[in-house]
Design an enzyme around this catalytic site. Structure first.
Site, PDB file in Angstrom:
ATOM      1  N   ILE A  66      26.775 -11.844  -2.625  1.00  0.00           N
ATOM      2  CA  ILE A  66      26.720 -13.397  -2.778  1.00  0.00           C
ATOM      3  C   ILE A  66      26.946 -13.482  -4.358  1.00  0.00           C
ATOM      4  CG2 ILE A  66      24.407 -12.949  -3.412  1.00  0.00           C
ATOM      5  CD1 ILE A  66      23.877 -15.884  -2.341  1.00  0.00           C
ATOM      6  N   GLY A 121      25.026  -8.983   0.219  1.00  0.00           N
ATOM      7  CA  GLY A 121      25.299  -9.932   1.219  1.00  0.00           C
ATOM      8  C   GLY A 121      26.829  -9.664   2.298  1.00  0.00           C
ATOM      9  N   ASP A 124      25.219  -8.043   5.113  1.00  0.00           N
ATOM     10  CA  ASP A 124      24.908  -9.056   6.016  1.00  0.00           C
ATOM     11  C   ASP A 124      26.056  -9.283   7.146  1.00  0.00           C
ATOM     12  OD1 ASP A 124      21.936  -9.968   5.222  1.00  0.00           O
ATOM     13  OD2 ASP A 124      22.980  -9.526   3.424  1.00  0.00           O
ATOM     14  N   GLU A 144      19.791  -6.127  -2.372  1.00  0.00           N
ATOM     15  CA  GLU A 144      18.774  -7.292  -2.433  1.00  0.00           C
ATOM     16  C   GLU A 144      17.643  -6.599  -3.307  1.00  0.00           C
ATOM     17  OE1 GLU A 144      21.605  -8.755   0.480  1.00  0.00           O
ATOM     18  OE2 GLU A 144      20.601  -7.037   0.073  1.00  0.00           O
ATOM     19  N   ASP A 152      18.082 -11.499   3.371  1.00  0.00           N
ATOM     20  CA  ASP A 152      17.544 -12.795   4.246  1.00  0.00           C
ATOM     21  C   ASP A 152      18.829 -13.284   5.169  1.00  0.00           C
ATOM     22  OD1 ASP A 152      18.922 -14.034   2.204  1.00  0.00           O
ATOM     23  OD2 ASP A 152      17.034 -15.055   1.482  1.00  0.00           O
TER      24      ASP A 152
END
Length: 270
Positions: A66, A121, A124, A144, A152
């Site tokens: 991110i 991210g 993810d 993270e 998340d």
């Protein structure tokens, strides 16, 4: 085809090539990324000619995760009321989750081709793909934890089913780097390749092989695999019986049988 800010998209020989296209920013996931990926995978779902997706990153790295500017922007929108802050953040997190749910829920197989950094991210994202392949020098990290937060957007939910609970906990608690060789050893990727060229060629060959199969059969297979992730065996058997009661009437079955008998390569309709 639509032009995107954060992606480069091409459809060739029934394979949709989706590349994160921010190499100057290490393919960091900015605001446009999160909106556009939903639109791209909706297009993949609705385009019959697209039978499989190859997801990659332009430049030296897959993605650094991110964009930190996006996080900083979210922080500036917080006020003094804890309840309202929590509601605003929750809605934002759910929106980000929906972006990777679009990848997971895509009815076509999604293959991730990874080189260089795959951080935060980006983990993810690849966890939402069907299969993952990388170069030996790829670097993976659930970053993270080093930013003072829990992942998340899907890593902690999807990764245990890929690499196992214990290994996922080790990587999530430490944030340590995993190279391509270890990534293959723990099952994070299916195979590793010496360099970007070998990776690209191998993934393209795999995508072409899948694209040549019956799209009805591929879709049904993916749907059953996804369903069984969250259901009991008897539920899955009941579901496949109901599904195939319709799908076995497809012309693809006759085409496949005829090709097998004549030792010819089948050609399935989109």
């Amino acid at each position: 085809m639509t032009q995107y800010q954060a992606f480069r998209v091409e459809l060739k020989d029934r394979v949709a090539h989706v590349a994160i296209h921010r190499p100057e920013k290490i393919n960091a996931m900015n605001a446009a990324f999160w909106d556009e990926i939903v639109d791209i995978f909706r297009w993949v779902d609705e385009t019959d000619e697209a039978r499989v997706v190859v997801l990659s990153g332009d430049g030296q790295h897959f993605s650094a995760g991110i964009d930190l500017q996006l996080l900083a922007q979210a922080a500036t929108q917080l006020g003094d009321d804890v309840g309202r802050n929590a509601d605003r953040l929750r809605r934002q997190i759910l929106k980000l989750q929906a972006s990777f749910n679009a990848v997971d829920e895509c009815c076509k197989p999604v293959i991730a081709a990874i080189q260089g950094y795959c951080l935060g991210g980006a983990i993810d994202l690849i966890a939402a793909c069907d299969m993952r392949y990388c170069t030996l020098d790829a670097q993976f990290s659930i970053k993270e934890i080093d930013m003072g937060m829990a992942a998340d957007v899907g890593t902690l939910q999807r990764l245990p089913r890929i690499i196992g609970d214990g290994m996922m906990r080790e990587l999530a608690y430490t944030g340590r780097m995993v190279d391509g060789r270890e990534a293959q050893a723990i099952g994070l990727v299916n195979r590793t390749y010496a360099d970007r060229g070998e990776l690209t060629d191998a993934v393209q060959a795999l995508a072409s092989e899948i694209a040549a199969k019956s799209p009805i059969a591929i879709r049904g297979t993916k749907q059953m695999i996804r369903y069984m992730r969250d259901h009991r065996v008897d539920d899955g058997l009941e579901y496949i019986a109901t599904w195939n009661a319709a799908m076995l009437q497809s012309a693809d079955l006759k085409v496949a049988m005829a090709a097998h008998m004549s030792k010819q390569k089948p050609d399935f309709a989109d």
